[in-house]
Design an enzyme around this catalytic site. Sequence first.
Site, short mmCIF file in Angstrom:
data_model
loop_
_atom_site.label_atom_id
_atom_site.label_comp_id
_atom_site.label_asym_id
_atom_site.label_seq_id
_atom_site.Cartn_x
_atom_site.Cartn_y
_atom_site.Cartn_z
N HIS A 41 30.34 -50.78 -7.11
CA HIS A 41 30.63 -52.00 -6.36
C HIS A 41 31.45 -53.00 -7.17
CE1 HIS A 41 30.13 -55.19 -3.35
NE2 HIS A 41 29.77 -54.21 -2.53
N ASP A 87 26.47 -51.32 4.31
CA ASP A 87 27.12 -51.26 3.00
C ASP A 87 26.12 -51.42 1.86
OD1 ASP A 87 29.48 -51.14 4.39
OD2 ASP A 87 30.41 -52.88 3.41
N ASP A 88 26.52 -50.93 0.70
CA ASP A 88 25.94 -51.25 -0.62
C ASP A 88 24.75 -50.41 -1.03
OD1 ASP A 88 27.84 -53.20 -0.48
OD2 ASP A 88 26.47 -54.90 -0.59
N HIS A 115 31.84 -46.31 -0.90
CA HIS A 115 31.92 -47.76 -1.12
C HIS A 115 32.06 -48.07 -2.62
CE1 HIS A 115 31.74 -51.79 0.33
NE2 HIS A 115 30.57 -52.10 -0.19
N HIS A 164 24.11 -54.80 5.81
CA HIS A 164 23.85 -54.35 4.44
C HIS A 164 22.39 -53.91 4.32
CE1 HIS A 164 27.29 -57.13 4.02
NE2 HIS A 164 27.65 -56.39 3.00
#
Length: 270
Positions: free
Chosen positions: A138, A84-85, A134, A229
């Site tokens: 964020h 993620d991210d 995603h 991540h």
Amino acid sequence: MTSGGGVRWDRRAMLRGSALLAGGVVAGAAGAVETTWVADRRLPLAGGPASATVGNRPQQVGGGALQVVWNVPGGDRKVALTFDDGPGPRWTPMVLDTLDRYDVPATFFLVGERVRRHAGLIRDRLDRHEVGNHSWRHRDLARMDAREAYDDLRRSHDTIAAIVGRPPRLVRPPYGHLGGGVLHAAVRLGYLLVLWSLKMVEGEYPDDPAGHARRIVADVTPGTILLAHDVGPDNRQVALDGLPAMIDGLRERGFTFVTVSDLLRTSAKV
């Protein structure tokens, strides 16, 4: 008791009436009328982040159903590694290099604004991997109504498609937060909503990549969707430094790495 105007007040009747009102029953001329009790008066009854519907017109919900996945148990010894991210310049290249070296496919849930800013990090490097949405920056989508959540995800969707060369079919909302607006936006975009069943626990293993890897290897079960991540605070490097040991350990246990979509396809055949 009698008031100064001579009207008799029945205290017990007053208390009964108050209880009915608190419980959502209103007494009218034609008798009691039931109404809905709302737990949080700050939320609007229509719209807002909690509502998974928009107004009174057709909902524009595509196929009309949304699948939410945490893991895919009951199949072969397969695990889906997800990140993620990203992308980010500090760790994304290192992660991609490690995955290439070990011939491991993964699913990357990308932040649209970072994709635009760091396009060179991932262009032509994600062919073996799957991409998901995603969000644009964020932000917590669960605090947005359906239109805001859709606009955010749509902006990210279009950017990912343009840079990567294919549109995402999966979405993972930041923090795993779900609100009605998120669900409506996801179904409108035709997404599969993917959460996770196991995540890295970097804070428990400071400066111990090998120990962290052993912990994850021990906790993975068939069908696990594993969250990592490739952007974030310094302690996340423990998990990333331990990726080779984690990959080796899971393969020694007989696990095969697949993307989320491949994990779902394998399960459908079982």
